[in-house]
Design a protein around this motif. Structure first.
Motif: not given
Length: 140
Positions: A47-55, A122-140
């Motif tokens: 809880k403390a480690a994830t309460k601020r920012g994107v993880a 969920v499951g095995v994804k490419t680096k590009k797919a993972i970063l795309k998801e994270v970037e989408s969350v960061m942009a919102s």
């Protein structure tokens, strides 16, 4: 011996060899979290480690073959970026966290924003797919 019986015997021997080789390869695999940039989270510090920012939090287990496949990708993401935290949770040792976030399959990567789930991979994804998801969350 008939040709069919010989063929069956060859296939069985080949399968036994493949299974044995894969067993010893997985048994001797490198640790899943070997990047110095990855934080190891547990029931106490989550809880403390994830309460601020994107993880990006990877829920995994040492016996999970797909987790071992995705580990180098997660390590590379952790080593090549500093805009968000990359963390791992061993579900065998932190079952409460897995239950809280309804992690039913591993590997599962949660993308948290200020402590709340904002994405799930969920499951095995490419680096590009993972970063795309994270970037989408960061942009919102």
């Amino acid at each position: 011996m008939s040709v069919t019986l010989i063929l069956i015997l060859v296939v069985v021997v080949a399968l036994v060899v493949l299974i044995t080789v894969n067993y010893f390869r997985m048994k001797n695999a490198k640790p899943v979290a070997n990047s110095k940039q990855i934080k190891v989270l547990n029931n106490k510090n989550f809880k403390a480690a994830t309460k601020r920012g994107v993880a990006l939090v990877d829920f995994w287990a040492p016996w999970c073959a797909p987790c071992k496949i995705i580990a180098p990708v997660v390590n590379e993401i952790a080593d090549t970026q500093n805009e968000f935290m990359v963390a791992k949770v061993n579900v065998d040792h932190n079952q409460q966290l897995a239950q809280k976030f309804k992690v039913r399959n591993i590997p599962t990567m949660l993308i948290l924003k200020d402590g709340k789930e904002a994405g799930r991979i969920v499951g095995v994804k490419t680096k590009k797919a993972i970063l795309k998801e994270v970037e989408s969350v960061m942009a919102s």
